[in-house]
Design a protein around this motif. Structure first.
Motif, PDB file in Angstrom:
ATOM      1  N   ASP A   3       0.853  -1.187   0.000  1.00 48.72           N
ATOM      2  CA  ASP A   3       0.000   0.000   0.000  1.00 48.72           C
ATOM      3  C   ASP A   3       0.888   1.236   0.000  1.00 48.72           C
ATOM      4  OD1 ASP A   3      -2.650  -0.457  -0.240  1.00 48.72           O
ATOM      5  OD2 ASP A   3      -3.086  -0.511   1.901  1.00 48.72           O
ATOM      6  N   MET A   4       1.260   1.620  -1.205  1.00 49.53           N
ATOM      7  CA  MET A   4       2.122   2.803  -1.319  1.00 49.53           C
ATOM      8  C   MET A   4       1.405   3.829  -2.177  1.00 49.53           C
ATOM      9  SD  MET A   4       5.917   1.025  -1.626  1.00 49.53           S
ATOM     10  CE  MET A   4       6.393   2.042  -2.895  1.00 49.53           C
ATOM     11  N   GLY A   5       1.338   5.006  -1.654  1.00 48.13           N
ATOM     12  CA  GLY A   5       0.709   6.089  -2.391  1.00 48.13           C
ATOM     13  C   GLY A   5       1.739   6.874  -3.194  1.00 48.13           C
ATOM     14  N   PHE A   6       1.246   7.940  -3.806  1.00 47.91           N
ATOM     15  CA  PHE A   6       2.112   8.765  -4.644  1.00 47.91           C
ATOM     16  C   PHE A   6       3.232   9.402  -3.825  1.00 47.91           C
ATOM     17  CE2 PHE A   6       3.135  12.861  -6.642  1.00 47.91           C
ATOM     18  CZ  PHE A   6       3.606  12.387  -7.859  1.00 47.91           C
ATOM     19  N   LEU A   7       2.934   9.845  -2.629  1.00 45.28           N
ATOM     20  CA  LEU A   7       3.926  10.509  -1.791  1.00 45.28           C
ATOM     21  C   LEU A   7       5.077   9.556  -1.432  1.00 45.28           C
ATOM     22  CD1 LEU A   7       4.501  13.209  -0.463  1.00 45.28           C
ATOM     23  CD2 LEU A   7       3.281  12.424   1.562  1.00 45.28           C
ATOM     24  N   GLU A   8       4.770   8.280  -1.122  1.00 47.10           N
ATOM     25  CA  GLU A   8       5.823   7.316  -0.800  1.00 47.10           C
ATOM     26  C   GLU A   8       6.694   7.033  -2.020  1.00 47.10           C
ATOM     27  OE1 GLU A   8       2.587   6.579   0.053  1.00 47.10           O
ATOM     28  OE2 GLU A   8       2.647   6.656   2.244  1.00 47.10           O
ATOM     29  N   LEU A   9       6.070   6.883  -3.191  1.00 46.82           N
ATOM     30  CA  LEU A   9       6.833   6.643  -4.422  1.00 46.82           C
ATOM     31  C   LEU A   9       7.748   7.825  -4.743  1.00 46.82           C
ATOM     32  CD1 LEU A   9       4.182   4.925  -6.742  1.00 46.82           C
ATOM     33  CD2 LEU A   9       6.166   3.872  -5.673  1.00 46.82           C
ATOM     34  N   LEU A  11       9.050   9.910  -2.595  1.00 39.50           N
ATOM     35  CA  LEU A  11      10.128   9.897  -1.610  1.00 39.50           C
ATOM     36  C   LEU A  11      11.197   8.866  -1.996  1.00 39.50           C
ATOM     37  CD1 LEU A  11      11.174  10.987   1.112  1.00 39.50           C
ATOM     38  CD2 LEU A  11       9.890   9.154   2.208  1.00 39.50           C
ATOM     39  N   ILE A  12      10.769   7.671  -2.446  1.00 40.91           N
ATOM     40  CA  ILE A  12      11.721   6.636  -2.880  1.00 40.91           C
ATOM     41  C   ILE A  12      12.493   7.118  -4.110  1.00 40.91           C
ATOM     42  CG2 ILE A  12      11.875   4.309  -3.885  1.00 40.91           C
ATOM     43  CD1 ILE A  12       9.580   3.513  -2.025  1.00 40.91           C
ATOM     44  N   GLY A  13      11.818   7.773  -5.044  1.00 36.13           N
ATOM     45  CA  GLY A  13      12.488   8.306  -6.238  1.00 36.13           C
ATOM     46  C   GLY A  13      13.524   9.350  -5.891  1.00 36.13           C
ATOM     47  N   GLU A  23      22.771   9.512 -13.592  1.00 34.01           N
ATOM     48  CA  GLU A  23      23.257   8.627 -14.655  1.00 34.01           C
ATOM     49  C   GLU A  23      22.862   7.164 -14.406  1.00 34.01           C
ATOM     50  OE1 GLU A  23      25.721  10.423 -12.836  1.00 34.01           O
ATOM     51  OE2 GLU A  23      25.521  12.175 -14.128  1.00 34.01           O
ATOM     52  N   ARG A  24      22.931   6.723 -13.163  1.00 37.94           N
ATOM     53  CA  ARG A  24      22.688   5.300 -12.867  1.00 37.94           C
ATOM     54  C   ARG A  24      21.243   5.008 -12.468  1.00 37.94           C
ATOM     55  NH1 ARG A  24      27.577   3.797  -8.911  1.00 37.94           N
ATOM     56  NH2 ARG A  24      26.279   5.100  -7.614  1.00 37.94           N
ATOM     57  N   LEU A  25      20.424   5.995 -12.195  1.00 41.03           N
ATOM     58  CA  LEU A  25      19.043   5.769 -11.760  1.00 41.03           C
ATOM     59  C   LEU A  25      18.196   5.078 -12.836  1.00 41.03           C
ATOM     60  CD1 LEU A  25      17.005   6.093  -9.499  1.00 41.03           C
ATOM     61  CD2 LEU A  25      16.385   8.315 -10.459  1.00 41.03           C
ATOM     62  N   PRO A  26      18.232   5.490 -14.123  1.00 42.72           N
ATOM     63  CA  PRO A  26      17.410   4.788 -15.126  1.00 42.72           C
ATOM     64  C   PRO A  26      17.815   3.309 -15.281  1.00 42.72           C
ATOM     65  CG  PRO A  26      18.154   6.889 -16.004  1.00 42.72           C
ATOM     66  CD  PRO A  26      18.852   6.675 -14.694  1.00 42.72           C
ATOM     67  N   LYS A  27      19.120   3.030 -15.256  1.00 41.93           N
ATOM     68  CA  LYS A  27      19.577   1.645 -15.379  1.00 41.93           C
ATOM     69  C   LYS A  27      19.140   0.826 -14.154  1.00 41.93           C
ATOM     70  CE  LYS A  27      23.624  -1.161 -16.250  1.00 41.93           C
ATOM     71  NZ  LYS A  27      25.070  -1.198 -16.390  1.00 41.93           N
ATOM     72  N   ALA A  28      19.198   1.399 -12.971  1.00 42.50           N
ATOM     73  CA  ALA A  28      18.775   0.708 -11.755  1.00 42.50           C
ATOM     74  C   ALA A  28      17.270   0.455 -11.771  1.00 42.50           C
ATOM     75  CB  ALA A  28      19.168   1.519 -10.530  1.00 42.50           C
ATOM     76  N   ALA A  29      16.495   1.420 -12.265  1.00 47.42           N
ATOM     77  CA  ALA A  29      15.042   1.251 -12.348  1.00 47.42           C
ATOM     78  C   ALA A  29      14.703   0.129 -13.342  1.00 47.42           C
ATOM     79  CB  ALA A  29      14.383   2.558 -12.760  1.00 47.42           C
ATOM     80  N   ARG A  30      15.413   0.087 -14.496  1.00 46.66           N
ATOM     81  CA  ARG A  30      15.192  -0.956 -15.498  1.00 46.66           C
ATOM     82  C   ARG A  30      15.527  -2.329 -14.905  1.00 46.66           C
ATOM     83  NH1 ARG A  30      18.835   0.452 -19.293  1.00 46.66           N
ATOM     84  NH2 ARG A  30      17.671   2.374 -19.566  1.00 46.66           N
ATOM     85  N   THR A  31      16.644  -2.441 -14.210  1.00 46.04           N
ATOM     86  CA  THR A  31      17.052  -3.705 -13.592  1.00 46.04           C
ATOM     87  C   THR A  31      16.034  -4.138 -12.532  1.00 46.04           C
ATOM     88  OG1 THR A  31      19.367  -3.103 -13.945  1.00 46.04           O
ATOM     89  CG2 THR A  31      18.921  -4.864 -12.366  1.00 46.04           C
ATOM     90  N   LEU A  32      15.581  -3.174 -11.730  1.00 48.40           N
ATOM     91  CA  LEU A  32      14.569  -3.472 -10.719  1.00 48.40           C
ATOM     92  C   LEU A  32      13.283  -3.974 -11.373  1.00 48.40           C
ATOM     93  CD1 LEU A  32      13.783  -3.379  -7.707  1.00 48.40           C
ATOM     94  CD2 LEU A  32      12.959  -1.053  -8.117  1.00 48.40           C
ATOM     95  N   GLY A  33      12.870  -3.360 -12.481  1.00 51.06           N
ATOM     96  CA  GLY A  33      11.679  -3.802 -13.200  1.00 51.06           C
ATOM     97  C   GLY A  33      11.828  -5.214 -13.741  1.00 51.06           C
ATOM     98  N   LEU A  34      13.021  -5.527 -14.286  1.00 51.29           N
ATOM     99  CA  LEU A  34      13.268  -6.881 -14.795  1.00 51.29           C
ATOM    100  C   LEU A  34      13.203  -7.914 -13.673  1.00 51.29           C
ATOM    101  CD1 LEU A  34      16.165  -6.206 -17.346  1.00 51.29           C
ATOM    102  CD2 LEU A  34      13.799  -6.786 -17.859  1.00 51.29           C
ATOM    103  N   TRP A  35      13.796  -7.581 -12.529  1.00 49.69           N
ATOM    104  CA  TRP A  35      13.769  -8.512 -11.399  1.00 49.69           C
ATOM    105  C   TRP A  35      12.339  -8.736 -10.894  1.00 49.69           C
ATOM    106  CZ3 TRP A  35      17.167 -11.791  -9.386  1.00 49.69           C
ATOM    107  CH2 TRP A  35      18.492 -11.668  -9.767  1.00 49.69           C
ATOM    108  N   ILE A  36      11.572  -7.672 -10.829  1.00 52.57           N
ATOM    109  CA  ILE A  36      10.175  -7.800 -10.382  1.00 52.57           C
ATOM    110  C   ILE A  36       9.389  -8.673 -11.368  1.00 52.57           C
ATOM    111  CG2 ILE A  36       8.016  -6.527 -10.042  1.00 52.57           C
ATOM    112  CD1 ILE A  36       9.676  -4.278  -8.791  1.00 52.57           C
ATOM    113  N   GLY A  37       9.639  -8.485 -12.681  1.00 56.52           N
ATOM    114  CA  GLY A  37       8.973  -9.321 -13.688  1.00 56.52           C
ATOM    115  C   GLY A  37       9.340 -10.797 -13.544  1.00 56.52           C
ATOM    116  N   LYS A  38      10.642 -11.061 -13.308  1.00 56.07           N
ATOM    117  CA  LYS A  38      11.072 -12.453 -13.111  1.00 56.07           C
ATOM    118  C   LYS A  38      10.408 -13.070 -11.890  1.00 56.07           C
ATOM    119  CE  LYS A  38      15.625 -12.369 -15.272  1.00 56.07           C
ATOM    120  NZ  LYS A  38      17.076 -12.522 -15.057  1.00 56.07           N
ATOM    121  N   ILE A  39      10.338 -12.291 -10.828  1.00 53.99           N
ATOM    122  CA  ILE A  39       9.717 -12.799  -9.595  1.00 53.99           C
ATOM    123  C   ILE A  39       8.244 -13.106  -9.843  1.00 53.99           C
ATOM    124  CG2 ILE A  39       9.032 -12.149  -7.248  1.00 53.99           C
ATOM    125  CD1 ILE A  39      11.725 -10.635  -7.058  1.00 53.99           C
ATOM    126  N   LYS A  40       7.544 -12.225 -10.538  1.00 55.90           N
ATOM    127  CA  LYS A  40       6.122 -12.453 -10.830  1.00 55.90           C
ATOM    128  C   LYS A  40       5.934 -13.698 -11.691  1.00 55.90           C
ATOM    129  CE  LYS A  40       4.255  -7.793 -10.450  1.00 55.90           C
ATOM    130  NZ  LYS A  40       3.561  -6.702 -11.151  1.00 55.90           N
TER     131      LYS A  40
END
Length: 146
Positions: A3-9, A11-13, A23-40
């Motif tokens: 249960d995360m709202g816009f404000l929590e997201l 803050l994490i960003g 420079e490294r934030l987009p690559k980290a976000a892409r990697t995080l998305g891939l890992w979440i997809g694999k887990i799902k």
């Protein structure tokens, strides 16, 4: 999931931007998305396997129930044939009836009695079949012109 709202997201960003840098934030976000997809995908695959195993177990149980019903039916038929065989053997005079000992002959095992009853039933039906064509052929001879 969480249960995360816009404000929590947001803050994490901001924390991610400060820690990783622009420079490294987009690559980290892409990697995080891939890992979440694999887990799902892994979780959904496990769920499919579990449901398939549960369905297989249900089918095994149904198969076992049907096998038990079939076995019961076979046993009923065996008992019926054995009772018919016993009735027929009771009607026929036994070989030991002339004995003065008064002891009954030892009973044959149920499998032997079943085989004997089936053999008698087969020979009885074959004898009936062999008599019918002979009777029919005699009737044809009598009615045939000479």
């Amino acid at each position: 999931m969480f249960d995360m709202g816009f404000l929590e997201l947001m803050l994490i960003g901001v924390v991610g931007l400060l820690v990783l840098g622009p420079e490294r934030l987009p690559k980290a976000a892409r990697t995080l998305g891939l890992w979440i997809g694999k887990i799902k995908r892994t979780v959904s695959g496990m769920q499919r396997e579990i449901s398939a195993q549960l369905e297989a177990e249900e089918l095994r149980q149904k198969l076992n129930e049907q096998q038990k019903k079939l076995d019961e039916g076979v046993q009923q038929v065996k008992r019926g044939v054995e009772s018919i065989a016993e009735d027929e053997s009771g009607k026929r005079p036994s070989a030991s009836a002339g004995d003065d000992t008064g002891e009954a002959p030892p009973a044959a095992p149920p499998e032997k009695r079943l085989d004997d009853a089936l053999a008698r039933a087969r020979t009885g039906s074959e004898a009936d079949d062999s008599q019918r064509p002979a009777d029919a052929s005699n009737a044809d001879k009598d009615s045939a012109p000479r």
